[in-house]
Scaffold this active site. Structure first.
Site, mmCIF file in Angstrom:
data_model
loop_
_atom_site.group_PDB
_atom_site.id
_atom_site.type_symbol
_atom_site.label_atom_id
_atom_site.label_comp_id
_atom_site.label_asym_id
_atom_site.label_seq_id
_atom_site.Cartn_x
_atom_site.Cartn_y
_atom_site.Cartn_z
ATOM 1 N N THR A 308 0.858 -1.190 0.000
ATOM 2 C CA THR A 308 0.000 0.000 0.000
ATOM 3 C C THR A 308 0.888 1.233 0.000
ATOM 4 O O THR A 308 1.897 1.279 0.710
ATOM 5 C CB THR A 308 -0.955 0.012 1.215
ATOM 6 O OG1 THR A 308 -1.780 -1.147 1.141
ATOM 7 C CG2 THR A 308 -1.856 1.243 1.210
ATOM 8 N N PHE A 310 1.182 5.067 0.849
ATOM 9 C CA PHE A 310 0.595 6.091 1.710
ATOM 10 C C PHE A 310 1.219 7.448 1.384
ATOM 11 O O PHE A 310 2.383 7.517 0.990
ATOM 12 C CB PHE A 310 0.885 5.793 3.179
ATOM 13 C CG PHE A 310 0.198 4.552 3.703
ATOM 14 C CD1 PHE A 310 -1.012 4.628 4.366
ATOM 15 C CD2 PHE A 310 0.776 3.305 3.534
ATOM 16 C CE1 PHE A 310 -1.636 3.492 4.859
ATOM 17 C CE2 PHE A 310 0.159 2.161 4.018
ATOM 18 C CZ PHE A 310 -1.059 2.260 4.681
HETATM 19 O O1 LIG Z 1 -7.487 -0.472 7.908
HETATM 20 C C1 LIG Z 1 -6.279 -0.259 7.982
HETATM 21 O O2 LIG Z 1 -5.509 -0.892 8.723
HETATM 22 C C2 LIG Z 1 -5.712 0.826 7.181
HETATM 23 O O3 LIG Z 1 -4.693 1.337 7.533
HETATM 24 C C3 LIG Z 1 -6.405 1.214 5.906
HETATM 25 C C4 LIG Z 1 -5.897 0.439 4.673
HETATM 26 C C5 LIG Z 1 -6.417 1.112 3.347
HETATM 27 O O4 LIG Z 1 -7.263 1.989 3.380
HETATM 28 O O5 LIG Z 1 -5.954 0.682 2.284
HETATM 29 C C6 LIG Z 1 -4.421 0.506 4.622
HETATM 30 C C7 LIG Z 1 -3.677 -0.513 4.167
HETATM 31 C C8 LIG Z 1 -4.283 -1.754 3.658
HETATM 32 O O6 LIG Z 1 -4.304 -1.610 2.263
HETATM 33 C C9 LIG Z 1 -5.671 -1.945 4.127
HETATM 34 C C10 LIG Z 1 -6.369 -0.933 4.675
#
Ligand SMILES: O=C(O)C(=O)C[C@]1(C(=O)O)C=C[C@@H](O)C=C1
Length: 427
Positions: A308, A310
Site C-alpha cells: 500500500t 501512503f
Molecule cells: O485499515 C487499515 O488498517 C488501514 O490502515 C487502511 C488500509 C487502506 O485503506 O488501504 C491501509 C492498508 C491496507 O491496504 C488496508 C487498509
C-alpha cells in the site's frame, strides 16, 4: 516557464484571499491542550509502533482493560471539530452558490475555492512553520491503533506521536486546525487499487503532499483465542483488506459472510470488545497482539506483492530537490477539446518524464455537460510523474499542461520511497 521560486505557482499566481486565517496563539494552545489531555490518557495514540517496549505496554493495557474511554472522547472531539468546519463550509456554499462556477482555471480557481468544495493549497503566508508545540511531530492517521496506516506513519516519522482518527475528513482537518502536524493516508494498493476517498479529499482540502511511504501489507485471519475456522460465520475488515484477500477467502471455503468496517484494526478491536466468537477479522499480526486475538491463518492476501502506498500531508510544501529521486502529483481538468488528454500526457513523454499513475475522478462541481441531447461525464485527472518540481523539464511540462487545461494544481513534489522491498513489515 517556472523559476525555482515559483515552484508551486500554478495555483498561486493570483492574490490569495484567506477564508480562514491562522489560529491565534491562544486558540492553538487551547486546541492542543484539549487534544493532548485526551491523547496522553490514550496509551495507544502515543505509542511508537516500532518501539517493542511501548507496544508491549499498550498491548498489556489494552488487552486487559478494553478500549479506553478516552479514545471515544478523542473521536468525539474530532467529530465536533469536523461538524463545525463542515457547517462553516455549507454556510459558504449557501451564501455563494455553486451554479456560477464553470471552470477551474488557475485564473478563476478562487471562485471555486470560495464555494468550499475545492480549496486552494495553504501557503507560507497562511501560517508559520510547524510544529509549534515542541520537538515531537504529531501524526494523524485514519483508523485505530494497530491499523496499517499507523505503521506507515511510524515508518515515515519514527519519533512521532500518533493520533488515531475515525474519519478521513477529520484527518485532513486535524492538520488544518493545527491539532496535528502531518497526516498519513492510504492512496493506492497494488492489489486493491486506488483509495478514492483520499483522491477526492486531496482536492477539497488545502494540504500539500510532502512524502510517500510504500508498505508491505501482510494480512492474517484473526479470531478470539479458542475459536476455530469452523466456528466462523462472518469475516469483517476494511473494504481494501477484503478486496486484497478475496480469492484466498474463497479458497479457504469457509461458510462466512464478508462485512466491511472502518479499519482492519477496528475490526479486531470490535471482536475483542464484543467477544464475537463467530467472527474473524482480517488484519495484521500486530493488531492481533494489541487486541488479544489469535492468528488463525497467516498471509491471506491474494499475492505476496501486496503493497500500500501512503501519502504524508502537511500545511506547507517541502522544497523540491534534484539530488535524489522525486515524484510530483498534479490534478487537472480540461474542457474536452479534441485530444486534450493525449496532448497533456504527451508533454511528459516528449521530455522523457515517466508517468507512474493516472486516475480519473468525477468532477463533482460539474459532473455532466449536456451536448445536444447527449450527456458527457466530466472528470478530474490525477497524474503522478517521476520528476522534481525543481527540474526544469517538469517546470516546462507543467507550463505546457497549463496551455491545454482549464484547471491545474500541483498537489506536491516529494521524495520517492526507495526503501528495499523486504526491509519493513506491515505487521
Ligand atoms: O485499515 C487499515 O488498517 C488501514 O490502515 C487502511 C488500509 C487502506 O485503506 O488501504 C491501509 C492498508 C491496507 O491496504 C488496508 C487498509
Amino acid at each position: 516557464m517556472f523559476s525555482a521560486g515559483q515552484l508551486f505557482s500554478v495555483t498561486l499566481t493570483k492574490p490569495i484571499i484567506l477564508t480562514d486565517s491562522p489560529p491565534s496563539k491562544h486558540l492553538r494552545h487551547t486546541r492542543h491542550r484539549q487534544f493532548t489531555t485526551q491523547c496522553t490518557n490514550n496509551l495507544h495514540s502515543a505509542t511508537n509502533p516500532f518501539d517493542p517496549a511501548a507496544v508491549a505496554a499498550s498491548v498489556k493495557n489494552f488487552t486487559f482493560t478494553g478500549p479506553s474511554k478516552n479514545r471515544t472522547d478523542l473521536q468525539t472531539s474530532c467529530a465536533i471539530i469536523s461538524s463545525t468546519i463542515i457547517g462553516k463550509q455549507h454556510d459558504n456554499e449557501n451564501r455563494k452558490g455553486i451554479e456560477n462556477i464553470t471552470v477551474v482555471n488557475a485564473e478563476r480557481v478562487l471562485d471555486l475555492e470560495l464555494s468550499g468544495n475545492i480549496r486552494k493549497p495553504l501557503t507560507i503566508n497562511d501560517m508559520s512553520t510547524s510544529p509549534m508545540h515542541g520537538s515531537e511531530i504529531r501524526v494523524v492517521y485514519q483508523g485505530v491503533p494497530g491499523a496499517y496506516s499507523e505503521t506507515a506513519a511510524a515508518k515515515a516519522y519514527p519519533n512521532g506521536e500518533f493520533i488515531p482518527c475515525e474519519q478521513f475528513e477529520q484527518v485532513f482537518q486535524a492538520v488544518e486546525l493545527w491539532i496535528a502536524d502531518r497526516a498519513v493516508l492510504p492512496l493506492e494498493n497494488s492489489l486493491g487499487g486506488s483509495v478514492h476517498r483520499t483522491y477526492d479529499l486531496l482536492l477539497r482540502h488545502r494540504l500539500h503532499i510532502v512524502g510517500e511511504v510504500q508498505l508491505p501489507v501482510r494480512h492474517c485471519l484473526l479470531a478470539l483465542p479458542g475459536v476455530n475456522k469452523q466456528d466462523l460465520n462472518r469475516v469483517i475488515s476494511h473494504p481494501q483488506a477484503l478486496a486484497q484477500c478475496e480469492l484466498t477467502l474463497t479458497k479457504l471455503d469457509l461458510k462466512i459472510t464478508r462485512e466491511s468496517s472502518n479499519s482492519t484494526a477496528g475490526a479486531a478491536e470490535l471482536i475483542s470488545e464484543s467477544n464475537l466468537r463467530n467472527t474473524a477479522a482480517i488484519g495484521s499480526e500486530r493488531a492481533a497482539k494489541i487486541y488479544g486475538l489469535n492468528v488463525l491463518v497467516e498471509g491471506i492476501h491474494d499475492d505476496c506483492n501486496n503493497f500500500t502506498r501512503f501519502l504524508m500531508l502537511a500545511r506547507e510544501p517541502i522544497i523540491p530537490r534534484i539530488d535524489q529521486p522525486f515524484r510530483t502529483s498534479i490534478v487537472f481538468a480540461h474542457d474536452n477539446g479534441t485530444s486534450v488528454l493525449f496532448k497533456v500526457l504527451s508533454v511528459f513523454a516528449f521530455r522523457n518524464i515517466n508517468l507512474t499513475k493516472i486516475e480519473s475522478r468525477p468532477h463533482r462541481l460539474r459532473p455532466i455537460t449536456i451536448v445536444g441531447s447527449a450527456k458527457r461525464f466530466e472528470y478530474l485527472f490525477y497524474v503522478d510523474f517521476d520528476a522534481s518540481m525543481a527540474d526544469v523539464r517538469a517546470q516546462n511540462a507543467l507550463s505546457d499542461v497549463q496551455e491545454f487545461t482549464t484547471f491545474l494544481r500541483v498537489l506536491g513534489s516529494y521524495p520517492v520511497d526507495m526503501t528495499p522491498l523486504c526491509s519493513s513489515g506491515g505487521d
